[in-house]
Design an enzyme around this catalytic site. Structure first.
Site, PDB file in Angstrom:
ATOM      1  N   HIS A 116     -46.931 -21.204  23.598  1.00 49.12           N
ATOM      2  CA  HIS A 116     -46.313 -21.220  24.927  1.00 49.12           C
ATOM      3  C   HIS A 116     -46.976 -20.181  25.845  1.00 49.12           C
ATOM      4  CE1 HIS A 116     -42.806 -21.570  27.731  1.00 49.12           C
ATOM      5  NE2 HIS A 116     -43.213 -20.365  28.048  1.00 49.12           N
ATOM      6  N   GLU A 117     -47.014 -18.950  25.382  1.00 50.84           N
ATOM      7  CA  GLU A 117     -47.575 -17.885  26.227  1.00 50.84           C
ATOM      8  C   GLU A 117     -49.061 -18.121  26.468  1.00 50.84           C
ATOM      9  OE1 GLU A 117     -45.587 -16.222  27.815  1.00 50.84           O
ATOM     10  OE2 GLU A 117     -43.811 -16.582  26.592  1.00 50.84           O
ATOM     11  N   HIS A 170     -49.548 -20.334  29.432  1.00 46.99           N
ATOM     12  CA  HIS A 170     -49.545 -19.561  30.685  1.00 46.99           C
ATOM     13  C   HIS A 170     -50.900 -18.875  30.883  1.00 46.99           C
ATOM     14  CE1 HIS A 170     -45.368 -19.986  31.760  1.00 46.99           C
ATOM     15  NE2 HIS A 170     -44.912 -19.403  30.673  1.00 46.99           N
ATOM     16  N   HIS A 194     -53.451 -21.102  32.284  1.00 45.03           N
ATOM     17  CA  HIS A 194     -53.198 -21.334  33.714  1.00 45.03           C
ATOM     18  C   HIS A 194     -53.847 -20.207  34.547  1.00 45.03           C
ATOM     19  CE1 HIS A 194     -49.769 -22.832  36.631  1.00 45.03           C
ATOM     20  NE2 HIS A 194     -50.945 -23.246  37.012  1.00 45.03           N
TER      21      HIS A 194
HETATM   22 ZN    ZN Z   1     -42.943 -19.379  29.882  1.00 47.89          ZN
END
Ligand code: ZN
Length: 675
Positions: free
Chosen positions: A464-465, A468, A471
């Site tokens: 998940h991290e 990010h 991104h």
């Molecule tokens: Zn998040």
């Protein structure tokens, strides 16, 4: 640089311009912030008071570069204060909150500056701007209007006071929570270790040593207390730990957050009223993809019904197990995880303690890098520090030999780190004024060990991290204002939640989930059970999340509640909250909502994003290849590299060609049967 006397005044000759962590002293920060604020004020005054006719370059581009020194010191400091705090840093956080808030109010209240932006805005059609420049101008003007640029006199002054007080309250809320989390621990006798797997025993012993306790302890850190609640057969200890966990911020001590929550909600409502909005939620949702409170409530309620039905059915099964243990019901919140884990082992035969040796941190890091390589051609080479803490590791990220970013990973729980997991940029990508490549940090709270072994949930958090981080790292825009994760709040979780899907691609675990000692791949039957178990206990997970999101929305939708705790109780009562499940984050420790206003009336956004990530991953499934190059290229072009350069809905439409419904999410969570 004009900051004399500190390391922040000097050019950094470190590789890739990394902050020279070994030379930064805590006492450098305060003078560096003061000097950086002075410099920013001088730059902004020059922009506002210029007698030249306003142009995009002398207003917007100049503003983009006006706070360079401030970005530099803040990028380092705010990362350290979250990931590795100490008393000096906490004290500076408290001092900085009103100073930073005063500075940003000064800028947004600068009438001369706003007049120049407004002139550009009114004449925007004649400026021959690129689409990205038009977007940046639009967002700048919106930011000024939303922070009160159109207000005059007493109401403008009052708004400044409200914002400054809110900043102080947000910092206090976080610090109270950290203090309550740090203070409490529960000593365990050797006999209390019964039933706990080796990794829980090891992290309880490590926590005991860190606290100078005589033996192992349970702390309120999620990575220790959750497995304790899952595995300990000692119901009284589970209850004690669970209640302490649930009481964070509401202990009636000096760190109590309840009055802070009430004052925060009242001030937010006043802020929205001053700006002419019906409620804080209306104000807050305006720039989001969701746009209105009604759209948020509609989405949450469509998920709530099926989730609650599923959770009640699961509660009945767990309560029968409780009774079979000779305990008179009912099932309590401190029983749920314990019986759910027992049931998981019975039905899915998935024992976390047997699973974890296949999920070492190193193996899962290799998996997350490998997926990024196959999707986007990125390569990762581990590099030497020094970084800001001995636990931190760093990698240079390249593509076809060209530098892309520096990625730092700070993975282990410690007392100086706030709880949770997050991604932040010490430096963001931009091209204005020369190409700047990002420095991105992932911070997690995994239990340390030798070697560090992750639960499947931990591995999911890791991915998940890292979503990010991608991104930020793949960002390819001109203006820092819209770089990387600077997108609508309910869009920002799309890349992160989408990346979790690659952990569920069987070929990824087949290749990377290897026993840390023997190197054996995870047995096929275990892998199948793990992937089949993906929807296990999603009734519980969805209920605890949606309840928190609906309480958050209710807090901000109408007039502020005088007693938030009572309002919380009313909302849960009206929803028919299952008795053995509590909110994922109760009000006194709901940091998403009260540590700042980032996620206030915005907690729903994880689920909003999940609707999209389920649908976005289906784009790969539909072409039969989770690494399909054409789909990956569209994902990078329209989402991962685009930052906030266009409206979120339009970016998504360009990637996918349609907007998703709630069905993909319900299907992904195994809640469709219950509907
Ligand atoms: Zn998040």
């Amino acid at each position: 640089m004009t900051i004399l006397g500190t390391i922040f005044a000097q050019d950094w000759t470190t590789p890739f311009g990394l902050p020279p962590f070994d030379q930064i002293r805590d006492e450098d920060f305060a003078p560096a912030f003061d000097a950086a604020l002075t410099e920013a004020r001088v730059n902004i005054a020059a922009i506002a008071d210029s007698t030249d006719a306003p142009t995009f370059a002398n207003v917007i581009e100049a503003l983009e570069l006006a706070e360079g020194a401030l970005d530099r010191v803040a990028g380092v400091f705010y990362n350290l204060s979250g990931a590795d705090s100490n008393e000096a840093r906490e004290a500076l956080m408290r001092d900085l909150a009103p100073k930073m808030s005063a500075f940003s109010s000064e800028v947004s209240n600068n009438k001369a500056l706003f007049a120049r932006i407004e002139t550009l805005w009114q004449g925007r059609d004649g400026l021959e701007l690129t689409p990205e420049q038009m977007r940046v101008l639009t967002l700048y003007r919106q930011m000024f209007v939303r922070s009160g640029a159109l207000l005059e006199g007493a109401s403008a002054e009052r708004l400044t006071g409200v914002k400054s007080r809110l900043a102080v309250l947000g910092t206090q809320f976080s610090q109270n929570l950290l203090a309550d989390e740090r203070d409490w621990f529960m000593p365990l006798a050797e006999a209390d270790l019964e039933g706990l797997p080796e990794f829980v025993v090891a992290s309880a012993r490590a926590a005991g040593q860190e606290r100078d306790a005589a033996g192992p302890v349970v702390t309120l850190n999620r990575s220790l207390i959750v497995p304790f609640l899952q595995f300990s057969p000692r119901r009284a200890l589970r209850q004690r730990a669970y209640e302490a966990w649930g009481a964070r911020g509401a202990n009636g001590n000096a760190h109590d957050n309840r009055a802070i929550a009430a004052e925060t909600l009242a001030l937010r409502n006043e802020r929205a009223t001053l700006l002419g909005y019906a409620s804080f939620a209306d104000y807050k949702l305006e720039p989001e993809m969701a746009k209105t409170p009604a759209a948020v409530r509609d989405l949450l309620m469509r998920v709530w019904g099926p989730a609650r039905t599923k959770a009640e059915a699961d509660a009945a099964v767990l309560e029968a197990m409780l009774r079979a243990d000779g305990i008179d019901g009912p099932l309590e919140p401190w029983d749920w995880r314990y019986y759910s884990e027992k049931r998981r082992r019975a039905e899915h035969d998935l024992d976390e303690a047997v699973l974890k040796p296949f999920l070492s941190l190193d193996a899962m890091l290799a998996a997350q890098f490998d997926c990024a390589n196959r999707l986007f051609g990125l390569e990762f080479r581990e590099m030497e520090g020094p970084f800001y803490h001995p636990d931190v590791r760093g990698w240079e990220v390249t593509r076809k030999g060209a530098h892309v970013a520096v990625f730092l990973g700070d993975y282990f729980a410690r007392g100086s780190k706030r709880s949770g997991a997050w991604c932040s940029a010490m430096r963001s990508q931009r091209k204005l004024g020369g190409e700047v490549r990002p420095i991105v940090v992932n911070v997690c709270n995994f239990a340390n060990g030798d070697p560090a072994l992750l639960s499947y949930d931990d591995a999911r958090t890791l991915f998940h991290e890292f979503g990010h981080a991608l991104h930020q790292m793949l960002s390819d825009v001109t203006y820092g204002f819209i770089s990387g994760t600077s997108v609508a709040r309910d869009f920002v979780e799309l890349p992160s939640q989408l990346y979790e899907h690659w952990l569920e691609v069987p070929a990824v675990l087949e290749r990377h989930a290897r026993h840390w000692q023997t190197g054996e791949p995870m047995p096929a039957a275990m892998l199948k059970r793990l992937l089949d178990a993906g929807t296990y206990d999603q009734g519980f997970a969805t209920v605890e999340f949606v309840a928190s999101a609906l309480v958050d929305l209710a807090f901000h939708e109408g007039p502020a509640p005088a007693d938030p705790m009572q309002k919380q109780a009313e909302v849960l009562e009206a929803l028919g909250m299952p008795r053995a499940i509590r909110m994922r984050h109760a009000t006194p420790h709901f940091a998403h909502v009260f540590s700042g206003d980032g996620y206030s009336s915005g907690y729903y956004s994880y689920m909003w994003s999940e609707v999209m990530d389920a649908d976005a991953f289906a784009a790969f499934e539909e072409v039969g290849d989770p690494f399909d190059p054409a789909t990956a290229a569209r994902l990078e072009r329209y989402i991962l590299s685009a930052g906030g350069s266009d409206d979120a809905e339009r970016l998504y439409m360009q990637f996918r060609g349609k907007m998703p419904g709630v069905e993909a999410l319900l299907k992904g969570r195994g809640l469709l049967d219950a509907a």
